[in-house]
Each structure stands twice: as C-alpha cells, then as structure tokens.
Motif scaffolding. Structure first.
Motif: not given
Length: 83
Positions: A52-77
């Motif tokens: 959930d991005p609605v908090n006081k933190s200055k960072s987003l927390i990636l889920t396990d799926e988010g970590l996998e997908r973001s790495e895969a897309l970064f490497r692909e693109l």
C-alpha cells in the motif's frame, strides 16, 4: 513511439517501464523511490506489485511478484542479450 533496445518491434509503454524503473531505484532489497504520481502507484498496488503506497514512507515496498516482474522487465527492456 519509443522502441526497446532488446525488442525492436515492441512498443514501450509506462505500464511496462515503471516496474523496470522501480528495479533501477531499488534499495534495502525491496524498497524503491516513491516519486511517482498517486494514480500510478495505486495501479501498481492493485496489481499486487507493491505494498500500500499510502503511508509516510518515502519508499515503495515491492512484493515478491513486484521484485520478480520489475527485474525481468528491466532486463528485457534495458539490457542487451549476451553475445
């Protein structure tokens, strides 16, 4: 129209690039910079890619799926395949 380096015929859209950019700004194993508009981070949250991005933190927390997908897309693109 922007094209990917590794996939010349593929159109790069924000829905593809943002998870890849999250990987680029990754720190503390699963945290990423939170400087994106609320509608965008809400969509990523609904897709299960970030907590959930609605908090006081200055960072987003990636889920396990988010970590996998973001790495895969970064490497692909944004990387070239080994030659």
């Amino acid at each position: 129209m922007l094209l990917s380096i590794s996939s010349p015929a593929r159109v790069i859209t924000p829905s593809l690039t943002l998870p890849a950019v999250l990987w680029l700004t990754l720190h503390n194993e699963r945290c990423a910079w939170k400087g994106f508009d609320w509608a965008t981070t809400d969509r990523l949250h609904k897709k299960g890619l970030i907590g959930d991005p609605v908090n006081k933190s200055k960072s987003l927390i990636l889920t396990d799926e988010g970590l996998e997908r973001s790495e895969a897309l970064f490497r692909e693109l944004f990387t070239r395949p080994p030659q």
